[in-house]
Motif scaffolding. Sequence first.
Motif, short mmCIF file in Angstrom:
data_model
loop_
_atom_site.label_atom_id
_atom_site.label_comp_id
_atom_site.label_asym_id
_atom_site.label_seq_id
_atom_site.Cartn_x
_atom_site.Cartn_y
_atom_site.Cartn_z
N VAL A 162 -9.18 2.46 -10.84
CA VAL A 162 -9.25 2.09 -9.43
C VAL A 162 -9.78 3.26 -8.60
CG1 VAL A 162 -7.91 1.46 -7.39
CG2 VAL A 162 -7.48 0.31 -9.55
N THR B 161 -17.76 4.08 -2.67
CA THR B 161 -17.90 4.82 -1.41
C THR B 161 -19.19 5.63 -1.39
OG1 THR B 161 -15.50 4.96 -1.21
CG2 THR B 161 -16.79 6.49 0.11
N THR C 231 0.81 -1.22 0.00
CA THR C 231 0.00 0.00 0.00
C THR C 231 0.84 1.27 0.00
OG1 THR C 231 -0.17 -0.01 2.41
CG2 THR C 231 -1.94 -1.10 1.18
N CYS D 138 -13.50 3.81 -9.25
CA CYS D 138 -14.28 2.74 -8.61
C CYS D 138 -14.37 2.94 -7.10
CB CYS D 138 -13.69 1.39 -8.94
SG CYS D 138 -13.99 0.86 -10.63
N VAL D 139 -13.27 3.34 -6.49
CA VAL D 139 -13.28 3.57 -5.04
C VAL D 139 -14.24 4.69 -4.69
CG1 VAL D 139 -11.90 4.45 -3.11
CG2 VAL D 139 -11.00 2.64 -4.55
N VAL E 205 -8.18 -0.49 1.47
CA VAL E 205 -8.35 -1.84 0.92
C VAL E 205 -7.85 -1.90 -0.53
CG1 VAL E 205 -10.08 -3.56 0.23
CG2 VAL E 205 -10.20 -2.47 2.48
N ALA E 206 -8.08 -0.81 -1.29
CA ALA E 206 -7.64 -0.77 -2.68
C ALA E 206 -6.15 -0.45 -2.80
CB ALA E 206 -8.45 0.26 -3.46
N THR F 298 -5.17 2.38 -15.43
CA THR F 298 -5.50 1.45 -14.35
C THR F 298 -5.69 2.19 -13.04
OG1 THR F 298 -4.24 -0.29 -15.44
CG2 THR F 298 -4.76 -0.61 -13.12
N GLU F 299 -4.79 3.12 -12.74
CA GLU F 299 -4.91 3.92 -11.51
C GLU F 299 -6.18 4.76 -11.54
OE1 GLU F 299 -3.02 3.94 -8.70
OE2 GLU F 299 -2.00 2.24 -9.59
N PHE G 177 -12.17 2.08 2.12
CA PHE G 177 -12.11 1.49 0.78
C PHE G 177 -10.81 1.86 0.08
CE2 PHE G 177 -16.99 1.52 0.67
CZ PHE G 177 -17.05 0.23 1.14
N GLY G 178 -10.31 3.05 0.30
CA GLY G 178 -9.03 3.44 -0.29
C GLY G 178 -7.88 2.60 0.24
N ARG H 234 -4.65 2.46 -2.00
CA ARG H 234 -4.40 3.83 -2.45
C ARG H 234 -4.36 4.76 -1.27
NH1 ARG H 234 -3.97 0.32 -5.72
NH2 ARG H 234 -4.12 0.63 -7.93
#
Length: 83
Positions: A21, A29, A5, A24-25, A80-81, A17-18, A77-78, A83
Motif C-alpha cells: 500500500v 503520487t 484511518t 503504491c501510494v 484516501v489509503a 500488505t502495508e 492519497f495517503g 495511512r
Amino acid sequence: FWAWTTQQRPSWRESPTEAAVAFCVFGVTGSTSVALVRPALKRTIGLEGSMREGPWSYRITSLVAVSPIYATLLVSFGTVAGR
C-alpha cells in the motif's frame, strides 16, 4: 472513516500488505504530480523539455513546481489509503 484511518497498523517492514500500500501510494503520487506539472508548464509558460535532455530552465522549473504538488497529493492519497 476516521476511526479506520486512525487505527493502529503494523509497520511496513512487518506486513507485506502495508508495504504494498505504501509503495503504491508513493508511486501514484509521483506519477500524478509529474502528469499534472508537465502539461501545466507547457500551457502556462510554453516550456517543454525533459529532465534528461533539458533545457535547464525546464529542469529547475519542473522541480520547483513538482515539489509542492507532490506534497499535497501525498497527503491526499495517503489519507484516501488510510495511512
